[in-house]
Write a protein that holds these residues in place. Structure first.
Motif, PDB file in Angstrom:
ATOM      1  N   THR A  28       0.836  -1.206   0.000  1.00  0.00           N
ATOM      2  CA  THR A  28       0.000   0.000   0.000  1.00  0.00           C
ATOM      3  C   THR A  28       0.870   1.255   0.000  1.00  0.00           C
ATOM      4  O   THR A  28       2.042   1.199   0.379  1.00  0.00           O
ATOM      5  CB  THR A  28      -0.918   0.087   1.240  1.00  0.00           C
ATOM      6  OG1 THR A  28      -0.104   0.333   2.384  1.00  0.00           O
ATOM      7  CG2 THR A  28      -1.711  -1.177   1.449  1.00  0.00           C
ATOM      8  N   GLY A  29       0.305   2.354  -0.442  1.00  0.00           N
ATOM      9  CA  GLY A  29       1.003   3.636  -0.342  1.00  0.00           C
ATOM     10  C   GLY A  29       0.886   4.505  -1.568  1.00  0.00           C
ATOM     11  O   GLY A  29      -0.162   4.524  -2.235  1.00  0.00           O
ATOM     12  N   SER A  30       1.968   5.207  -1.880  1.00  0.00           N
ATOM     13  CA  SER A  30       2.016   6.263  -2.898  1.00  0.00           C
ATOM     14  C   SER A  30       1.216   5.973  -4.158  1.00  0.00           C
ATOM     15  O   SER A  30       1.377   4.935  -4.792  1.00  0.00           O
ATOM     16  CB  SER A  30       3.466   6.505  -3.277  1.00  0.00           C
ATOM     17  OG  SER A  30       3.537   7.212  -4.491  1.00  0.00           O
ATOM     18  N   SER A  67       1.975   8.404   0.108  1.00  0.00           N
ATOM     19  CA  SER A  67       3.208   7.956   0.754  1.00  0.00           C
ATOM     20  C   SER A  67       3.051   7.825   2.262  1.00  0.00           C
ATOM     21  O   SER A  67       3.601   6.898   2.876  1.00  0.00           O
ATOM     22  CB  SER A  67       4.348   8.928   0.447  1.00  0.00           C
ATOM     23  OG  SER A  67       4.643   8.906  -0.919  1.00  0.00           O
ATOM     24  N   GLY A 125       1.723   4.638   3.032  1.00  0.00           N
ATOM     25  CA  GLY A 125       2.730   3.596   2.862  1.00  0.00           C
ATOM     26  C   GLY A 125       3.573   3.443   4.110  1.00  0.00           C
ATOM     27  O   GLY A 125       3.822   2.332   4.584  1.00  0.00           O
ATOM     28  N   GLY A 180       5.367  -1.088   2.066  1.00  0.00           N
ATOM     29  CA  GLY A 180       4.769   0.220   1.817  1.00  0.00           C
ATOM     30  C   GLY A 180       5.419   0.857   0.597  1.00  0.00           C
ATOM     31  O   GLY A 180       6.568   0.562   0.271  1.00  0.00           O
ATOM     32  N   MET A 181       4.684   1.723  -0.085  1.00  0.00           N
ATOM     33  CA  MET A 181       5.256   2.461  -1.222  1.00  0.00           C
ATOM     34  C   MET A 181       5.396   3.927  -0.825  1.00  0.00           C
ATOM     35  O   MET A 181       4.433   4.541  -0.394  1.00  0.00           O
ATOM     36  CB  MET A 181       4.333   2.344  -2.438  1.00  0.00           C
ATOM     37  CG  MET A 181       4.154   0.937  -2.946  1.00  0.00           C
ATOM     38  SD  MET A 181       2.978   0.843  -4.315  1.00  0.00           S
ATOM     39  CE  MET A 181       1.424   0.953  -3.451  1.00  0.00           C
TER      40      MET A 181
END
Lengths: 288, 281
Positions: free
Chosen positions: B41-43, B73, B76, B88-89
């Motif tokens: 998950t994330g950016s 982000s 993330g 995480g991104m």
């Protein structure tokens, strides 16, 4: 009334449905309250109306949480759209019902239904690539309260026109026959008989249109400019409460996220106020 | 109200009582237990890229599922920390207070300043950009353009593109006097494409793709360096960022394999397709 077991089953089934519907509303309000409680406690209600601006991501101590410009923007955009869409919608419904030839009336009905069915993001995209550049040529930046009002007007127009049409349909034929017997002209019939008799239906139409305008998100987000400020002219960019939630929710953490739930609570309050007003007015003043 | 209060109260209290446990069920006990599943998950900048990489990885490892969710982000970072996600991104360098996380860079991206293609201004100094964004310069004729007011396009709070931009120009977001605030890169590009007097900043990958596909925008050089994927790759473009996969503890098993795969030469074509910049080996 007979007492077949199936009647009892049906009774409990519909009771259950009614119960569930009411419960959903209560659960949503409860959810909004629990999620917004941290922000309400840490920031305090006072700061939501007195802070210099809206910069919530810096946290509850350093951030700024003023919601007033967004409340003003939401109210102005909604009021503008309702003021434009009400005469247009009711007028077009009158035309379709009392003046248009039969075939045109059918085509018109289909067109309005189509207009009501177009997803809001399509209106937003149209606004962004067509309407906003036109306004920008006239008065930059183009993304503005005015473009929000125009897009919202087009969006709530079919709601008002369809519901106004429906309330004309419900009009008892006695009214029309009596006015025909009195030898009233068509215009006179519309203004002195039809409109007063369907007052309450028309009021509901406008109210549902208003509700739709308050809650509309994507289209407004794309054309309104989203700058948090109290507008002093139609050409200034504004941010509505719904657009604020949509813009920031995906990226919000902790206190910022909670502050956005306060916005949700605020929207809920506005809708409650709207429905409450409708209830009050229709009970006290308007009998249709 | 149609439903009478005495019918509402009991079930409502019942459901409200359940609410906290339901919520905590959503947020804390949801850690991915399944051995064949990775949650990333994330950016929102990285998500489409990782989704493509994940497709290839799934094809190579039958039975494995990679769940990619976008959300910024900060999500993330938070999800990797709390264990809500395996990976995480984060589309920026990790901050000092994020030292509990380890970052693996899979590609780079630049943030470029864009104006309308018909705008005669071909370059702006850093000072001029700062002056435009803080409203000290309000007309294009002050920077060699036509006599027209400048429409300043800014990003909404919480976006990493905004963080990168304000950090590079040493601005505080509160100082920025925007005329339009936008959400994603595409909305920014459409806004600038529709307004010859607008200035905005977006991901270079997206901007270069659109500029070569007949959208009327152009990228301005920054500190004399052309805003191009080439210059982001070579590291000469000043406003660029790493696209990171972050993990809380040293990755093992499937997560480690996936990170290794995402950093390998095999995914370079995917990175190029998305207009990001692969790392030189």
């Amino acid at each position: 009334m007979s007492h077949f077991p199936s009647d009892t089953v049906l009774l409990w089934l519909v009771r259950g449905c009614g119960l569930l519907t009411g419960t959903i509303t209560v659960v949503i309000v409860g959810f909004l309250l629990t999620e917004s409680l941290p922000a309400l406690q840490e920031v305090g209600i006072q700061r939501f109306v007195s802070d210099p601006s809206w910069h919530p991501s810096a946290g509850s101590a350093e951030g700024e949480f003023n919601l007033v410009p967004m409340i003003v923007a939401t109210s102005l955009a909604t009021a503008g759209a309702v003021l434009l869409a009400t005469p247009l919608g009711i007028g077009s419904a009158i035309f379709a019902h009392f003046y248009a030839p039969n075939r045109l009336r059918k085509i018109y009905g289909k067109m309005i239904e189509l207009l009501a069915g177009i997803p809001s993001v399509v209106y937003g995209l149209w606004g962004l690539v067509v309407l906003v550049p036109i306004i920008a040529r006239w008065h930059p930046p183009g993304t503005s309260l005015l473009s929000a009002i125009i897009v919202l007007t087009i969006m709530i127009l079919p709601t008002i026109a369809l519901l106004a049409g429906a309330s004309f349909d419900n009009l008892s034929s006695e009214h029309l026959r009596a006015s025909a017997a009195l030898g009233l002209s068509r215009g006179r019939t519309v203004f002195s008989v039809v409109l007063p008799a369907s007052r309450s239906g028309l009021f509901t139409a406008v109210l549902l249109g208003t509700g739709r305008a308050v809650g509309e998100t994507m289209a407004v987000l794309m054309v309104a400019g989203n700058v948090v400020q109290t507008p002093t002219s139609l050409f200034q960019p504004v941010r509505t409460i719904t657009a604020n939630i949509a813009l920031e929710m995906a990226y919000a953490m902790d206190g910022h996220r909670s502050a956005l739930f306060v916005c949700g609570l605020l929207l809920m309050a506005m809708i409650v106020l709207l429905v409450g007003t409708a209830e009050w007015v229709s009970k006290g003043r308007i009998h249709g | 109200m149609i439903v009478r209060p005495r019918f509402v109260c009991l079930p409502a209290l019942f459901v409200l009582g359940l609410l906290p446990s339901f919520l905590s069920g959503c947020t804390s006990d949801d850690s991915p237990e399944n051995d064949n599943q990775i949650v990333v998950t994330g950016s929102s900048t990285i998500a489409p890229l990782v989704a493509e990489i994940a497709k290839d990885f799934e094809a190579l490892h039958p039975g494995v599922r990679i769940d990619v969710q976008s959300g910024g982000s900060s999500r993330g970072v938070a999800d990797a920390r709390r264990g809500l996600a395996d990976i995480g991104m984060v589309s920026r360098d990790l901050k000092i207070e994020e030292g509990d996380l380890t970052a693996f860079t899979i590609a780079r991206d630049g943030v470029g300043v864009i104006v309308h293609r018909d705008n005669p201004v071909d370059s702006l100094s850093d000072d001029q950009i700062v002056a435009i964004y803080t409203n000290r310069i309000n007309n294009w004729n002050e920077v060699g353009g036509p006599d027209a007011p400048i429409t300043v396009v800014n990003k909404a709070e919480g976006r990493s593109t905004l963080e990168l931009f304000v950090e590079h120009f040493q601005l505080d977001n509160k100082q920025i006097q925007a005329d339009t605030v936008i959400g994603d890169n595409e909305q920014g590009i459409k806004t600038v494409a529709g307004n010859p007097n607008a200035i905005g900043y977006v991901s270079i990958g997206t901007a270069e793709y659109d500029a070569t596909h007949d959208i009327p925008i152009k990228l301005l050089p920054l500190s004399g360096v052309a805003a191009s994927i080439e210059n982001v790759r070579s590291g000469t473009f000043p406003l660029s960022r790493p696209l990171n996969l972050v993990v809380k503890i040293k990755p093992t098993g499937l997560a480690a394999e996936f990170i290794e795969f995402a950093r390998s030469r095999e995914v370079h074509p995917i990175i190029l397709e998305q207009y990001f910049v692969p790392l030189s080996q």
